[in-house]
Design a protein around this motif. Structure first.
Motif, PDB file in Angstrom:
ATOM      1  N   ILE A 189       5.548  -7.330   0.431  1.00 15.18           N
ATOM      2  CA  ILE A 189       5.073  -5.792  -0.631  1.00 15.18           C
ATOM      3  C   ILE A 189       4.885  -4.671  -0.094  1.00 15.18           C
ATOM      4  O   ILE A 189       5.924  -3.853  -0.933  1.00 15.18           O
ATOM      5  CB  ILE A 189       3.444  -6.617  -1.558  1.00 15.18           C
ATOM      6  N   VAL A 190       4.256  -4.480   0.921  1.00 15.74           N
ATOM      7  CA  VAL A 190       3.835  -3.424   1.317  1.00 15.74           C
ATOM      8  C   VAL A 190       4.968  -3.490   3.175  1.00 15.74           C
ATOM      9  O   VAL A 190       4.376  -3.607   3.829  1.00 15.74           O
ATOM     10  CB  VAL A 190       2.588  -3.557   1.711  1.00 15.74           C
ATOM     11  N   LYS A 191       6.166  -2.538   2.541  1.00 16.17           N
ATOM     12  CA  LYS A 191       7.252  -2.607   3.276  1.00 16.17           C
ATOM     13  C   LYS A 191       6.568  -1.656   4.942  1.00 16.17           C
ATOM     14  O   LYS A 191       6.538  -1.887   6.520  1.00 16.17           O
ATOM     15  CB  LYS A 191       8.137  -2.120   2.690  1.00 16.17           C
ATOM     16  N   ASN A 192       5.990  -0.373   4.039  1.00 12.83           N
ATOM     17  CA  ASN A 192       5.189   0.755   5.210  1.00 12.83           C
ATOM     18  C   ASN A 192       4.515   1.538   4.951  1.00 12.83           C
ATOM     19  O   ASN A 192       4.428   2.521   4.028  1.00 12.83           O
ATOM     20  CB  ASN A 192       6.900   1.212   5.892  1.00 12.83           C
ATOM     21  N   ASN A 193       3.216   1.109   5.505  1.00  7.93           N
ATOM     22  CA  ASN A 193       1.993   1.527   4.319  1.00  7.93           C
ATOM     23  C   ASN A 193       1.675   2.745   6.223  1.00  7.93           C
ATOM     24  O   ASN A 193       1.413   2.228   6.649  1.00  7.93           O
ATOM     25  CB  ASN A 193       0.471   0.794   5.174  1.00  7.93           C
ATOM     26  N   THR A 194       1.820   4.210   5.768  1.00  2.74           N
ATOM     27  CA  THR A 194       1.541   5.071   6.591  1.00  2.74           C
ATOM     28  C   THR A 194       0.118   5.647   6.175  1.00  2.74           C
ATOM     29  O   THR A 194      -0.159   7.260   6.478  1.00  2.74           O
ATOM     30  CB  THR A 194       2.593   5.979   6.578  1.00  2.74           C
ATOM     31  N   THR A 195      -0.403   4.989   5.393  1.00  2.00           N
ATOM     32  CA  THR A 195      -1.935   5.303   5.109  1.00  2.00           C
ATOM     33  C   THR A 195      -2.213   5.777   6.514  1.00  2.00           C
ATOM     34  O   THR A 195      -4.297   6.038   5.945  1.00  2.00           O
ATOM     35  CB  THR A 195      -2.594   4.484   3.656  1.00  2.00           C
ATOM     36  N   GLY A 196      -2.338   4.520   7.010  1.00  2.00           N
ATOM     37  CA  GLY A 196      -3.528   4.499   7.910  1.00  2.00           C
ATOM     38  C   GLY A 196      -4.958   3.523   7.249  1.00  2.00           C
ATOM     39  O   GLY A 196      -6.076   3.416   8.365  1.00  2.00           O
ATOM     40  N   LYS A 197      -4.413   3.305   6.024  1.00  3.70           N
ATOM     41  CA  LYS A 197      -6.290   2.359   6.013  1.00  3.70           C
ATOM     42  C   LYS A 197      -4.832   1.380   5.870  1.00  3.70           C
ATOM     43  O   LYS A 197      -4.173   1.402   5.073  1.00  3.70           O
ATOM     44  CB  LYS A 197      -6.876   3.362   4.762  1.00  3.70           C
ATOM     45  N   LYS A 198      -6.586   0.635   5.399  1.00  8.24           N
ATOM     46  CA  LYS A 198      -5.717  -0.776   4.812  1.00  8.24           C
ATOM     47  C   LYS A 198      -5.906  -1.156   3.335  1.00  8.24           C
ATOM     48  O   LYS A 198      -6.563  -0.689   2.937  1.00  8.24           O
ATOM     49  CB  LYS A 198      -6.976  -2.327   4.944  1.00  8.24           C
ATOM     50  N   PRO A 199      -4.317  -1.404   3.080  1.00  6.58           N
ATOM     51  CA  PRO A 199      -3.941  -1.955   1.553  1.00  6.58           C
ATOM     52  C   PRO A 199      -5.858  -2.778   0.683  1.00  6.58           C
ATOM     53  O   PRO A 199      -6.152  -3.428   1.079  1.00  6.58           O
ATOM     54  CB  PRO A 199      -3.848  -3.056   1.148  1.00  6.58           C
ATOM     55  N   VAL A 200      -5.978  -2.321  -0.688  1.00  7.86           N
ATOM     56  CA  VAL A 200      -6.836  -2.242  -1.133  1.00  7.86           C
ATOM     57  C   VAL A 200      -6.658  -3.187  -2.161  1.00  7.86           C
ATOM     58  O   VAL A 200      -6.148  -2.665  -3.015  1.00  7.86           O
ATOM     59  CB  VAL A 200      -7.687  -1.287  -1.728  1.00  7.86           C
ATOM     60  N   VAL A 201      -7.068  -4.677  -2.108  1.00  7.90           N
ATOM     61  CA  VAL A 201      -7.035  -5.632  -3.317  1.00  7.90           C
ATOM     62  C   VAL A 201      -8.238  -4.790  -4.271  1.00  7.90           C
ATOM     63  O   VAL A 201      -9.719  -5.550  -4.383  1.00  7.90           O
ATOM     64  CB  VAL A 201      -7.221  -7.032  -3.078  1.00  7.90           C
ATOM     65  N   ILE A 202      -7.978  -4.849  -5.917  1.00  8.60           N
ATOM     66  CA  ILE A 202      -8.492  -4.763  -7.337  1.00  8.60           C
ATOM     67  C   ILE A 202      -8.758  -5.732  -7.999  1.00  8.60           C
ATOM     68  O   ILE A 202      -7.166  -5.907  -8.313  1.00  8.60           O
ATOM     69  CB  ILE A 202      -8.811  -3.563  -6.911  1.00  8.60           C
ATOM     70  N   SER A 203      -9.176  -5.970  -8.682  1.00  8.64           N
ATOM     71  CA  SER A 203      -9.125  -7.266  -9.803  1.00  8.64           C
ATOM     72  C   SER A 203      -9.573  -6.159 -11.590  1.00  8.64           C
ATOM     73  O   SER A 203      -9.529  -4.923 -11.447  1.00  8.64           O
ATOM     74  CB  SER A 203     -10.226  -8.448  -9.631  1.00  8.64           C
ATOM     75  N   VAL A 204      -8.110  -6.891 -12.398  1.00  8.56           N
ATOM     76  CA  VAL A 204      -8.877  -6.174 -13.639  1.00  8.56           C
ATOM     77  C   VAL A 204     -10.151  -7.471 -14.604  1.00  8.56           C
ATOM     78  O   VAL A 204     -10.117  -7.918 -14.668  1.00  8.56           O
ATOM     79  CB  VAL A 204      -7.781  -6.103 -14.098  1.00  8.56           C
ATOM     80  N   PRO A 205     -11.592  -6.174 -14.213  1.00 13.27           N
ATOM     81  CA  PRO A 205     -12.631  -7.406 -14.853  1.00 13.27           C
ATOM     82  C   PRO A 205     -12.761  -7.174 -16.703  1.00 13.27           C
ATOM     83  O   PRO A 205     -11.935  -7.302 -17.025  1.00 13.27           O
ATOM     84  CB  PRO A 205     -13.625  -6.641 -14.516  1.00 13.27           C
ATOM     85  N   ASP A 206     -13.067  -9.135 -16.705  1.00 10.02           N
ATOM     86  CA  ASP A 206     -13.859  -9.753 -15.112  1.00 10.02           C
ATOM     87  C   ASP A 206     -13.201 -10.954 -14.937  1.00 10.02           C
ATOM     88  O   ASP A 206     -13.496 -11.970 -13.951  1.00 10.02           O
ATOM     89  CB  ASP A 206     -15.124  -9.965 -16.369  1.00 10.02           C
TER      90      ASP A 206
END
Length: 500
Positions: A298-315
């Motif tokens: 999904i993430v081909k080239n992460n240049t942010t220097g941060k881990k991808p964040v996984v979030i949910s649509v609550p609940d």
């Protein structure tokens, strides 16, 4: 216009408990997510003054807390040690008819009878037409009333024989609680579409659509009501410490077909349905999603220097998102699970007025993004399903305002392509986003405004559920595959065959 299917209904029953109505009230409160348009309770007791059984009822439109807000309801009206209750969701067009509020209650030649129904009868049109030709008058537009007519018109003499005669004539999805003068009867259809459980509290048997209603009453879960089982709870059951069971013969050529969408979205995560905890299943769906759609794809080239964040649509997607994040890290795809959307739980269940602005405002009233979690990160949104795509699009727009690096949308179920005829209310097929764009995932991703969109496969969904719950029962996946396990009269009008 909601971007989720509408709920079914919730049912609860209890036999021989001094606080039967109060226990039913709390049970319905726990089942509020299954139906939020109306609620009702019926009790039964022997009236010494009148020398006969009495079956009082109290029901109205609204949430459980509002319908039963006056204490006198329990002290003066809903007397007796036996009770059944019902939370209702109906289709549009019949929701404003007070005659459709359950439980239904009648008096016929064998005494009093009340019924609460969760499901949808697939042969309701044929039964209704037969009764019309016989001159039968109907009080409601609900298919539940047909069951009462079948019982009262049976040529059998014994009441249980009448009930079994009626049950053998209906088809489709149904769980029932039936209250007679001296019995509580719990019924689950032979395909087992809907969940129904048996419990016990203070020595009294109780039944419920989900076990979360047992927890609120401090009741013990005993087991599921089996597909096709008719459990009779009466004085003999109390004395023998074992209810009597009958079984409805299944339709020829059909087996069990438990609704898989109960695990995906409808049931509460703290409930045990179909023999397994919902939370465990949803975590497994998230894990399967991570296997089918790993972060590296999904993430081909992460240049942010941060881990991808996984979030949910609550609940409802919280645990699937947790499962996706934990499995991703296990597979060596580093990511962080965080709370990126806050849900306002005090928003009433009101229908949205027409117009683009009001629909968007409704989403903003219900959800708000957490900028500190989202800004500058690759965001992976996990949701349980997409129906029309409207809510998803507005959520993505809100998240874009927080300046993420990328937004990817993952769904822990397959694309919804077909309507449900077994008690779940979807929009018409042409309103479903998957059909609107001919199941073209790239076009659907563009429609909701994300960098990519990924779905769990139909096979992956079933495999993930069966891996976590190897019960041997099969599941209905008709809304995802178009394969209907029980024949359906596709000419049924919603007002003629109300979902309950």
């Amino acid at each position: 216009m909601s971007d989720k299917p509408r709920e079914y209904c919730g049912i609860y029953g209890i036999y021989n408990h001094p606080d039967a109505a109060l226990h039913t009230y709390y049970g319905l409160h726990a089942l509020q997510h299954r139906g939020q348009e109306s609620a009702g309770i019926v009790t039964s007791y022997f009236d010494d003054d009148k020398g006969r059984y009495s079956m009082p009822a109290y029901k109205d439109f609204g949430l459980v807390l509002n319908v039963f807000s006056k204490s006198k309801v329990f002290k003066k009206i809903l007397r007796g040690k036996n009770a059944i209750g019902h939370n209702r969701y109906s289709t549009s067009g019949s929701s404003k008819n007070p005659a459709n509020i359950q439980p239904f209650r009648v008096h016929y030649r064998n005494g009093n009878l009340a019924i609460g129904h969760n499901g949808n009868l697939s042969n309701a049109k044929q039964i209704r037409e037969r009764f019309r030709k016989e001159g039968v008058l109907f009080q409601s537009t609900s298919d539940t009333e047909l069951i009462l007519h079948l019982i009262s018109h049976s040529d059998k003499e014994d009441q249980m024989d009448q009930i079994m005669d009626a049950l053998e004539q209906i088809e489709g999805a149904y769980c029932l609680v039936i209250l007679t003068d001296d019995k509580l009867i719990a019924v689950r259809d032979p395909n087992g579409f809907r969940p129904l459980a048996l419990g016990k509290v203070d020595g009294a048997y109780c039944v419920s659509s989900e076990t979360c209603a047992f927890d609120i009453n401090n009741a013990e879960y005993i087991r599921d009501v089996q597909p096709g089982e008719v459990i009779v709870i009466d004085k003999d059951a109390d004395e023998n410490n074992e209810p009597k069971s009958y079984f409805i013969p299944p339709q020829e050529g059909t087996g069990t077909s438990q609704c898989i969408f109960e695990y995906v979205y409808f049931s509460r995560p703290d409930s045990k349905i179909f023999g397994e905890m919902v939370d465990k299943i949803r975590r497994n769906l998230g894990k399967q999603l991570a296997k089918e759609h790993p972060l590296t794809d999904i993430v081909k080239n992460n240049t942010t220097g941060k881990k991808p964040v996984v979030i949910s649509v609550p609940d409802s997607s919280n645990t699937a998102a947790l499962g996706y994040a934990s499995e991703s890290n296990k597979l060596g795809n580093d990511c962080k699970y965080d709370i990126g959307l806050i849900r306002n739980h005090y928003v009433g269940r009101t229908f949205i007025s027409p117009g683009q602005k009001s629909r968007e405002q409704k989403v903003r009233t219900k959800f708000n993004p957490v900028r500190g979690v989202i800004e500058g990160r690759v965001v992976i949104i996990v949701d349980d399903s997409i129906v029309r795509g409207t809510t998803s699009r507005y959520l993505v727009d809100m998240i874009r305002e927080c300046n993420p690096a990328e937004i990817h949308f993952l769904v822990s179920s397959p694309p919804i392509i077909s309507p449900c005829y077994y008690g779940m209310d979807f929009p018409t097929p042409n309103e479903l986003i998957a059909n609107k764009f001919d199941r073209d995932i790239e076009k659907m991703a563009k429609e909701i405004g994300v960098d990519s969109l990924r779905y769990l496969s139909a096979d992956g969904l079933v495999d993930a559920v069966k891996e976590a719950n190897p019960s041997g029962h099969d599941y209905c996946t008709a809304c995802f595959t178009g394969n209907y396990p029980v024949p359906v009269n596709f000419g049924v009008e919603k007002e003629e065959n109300e979902l309950v």
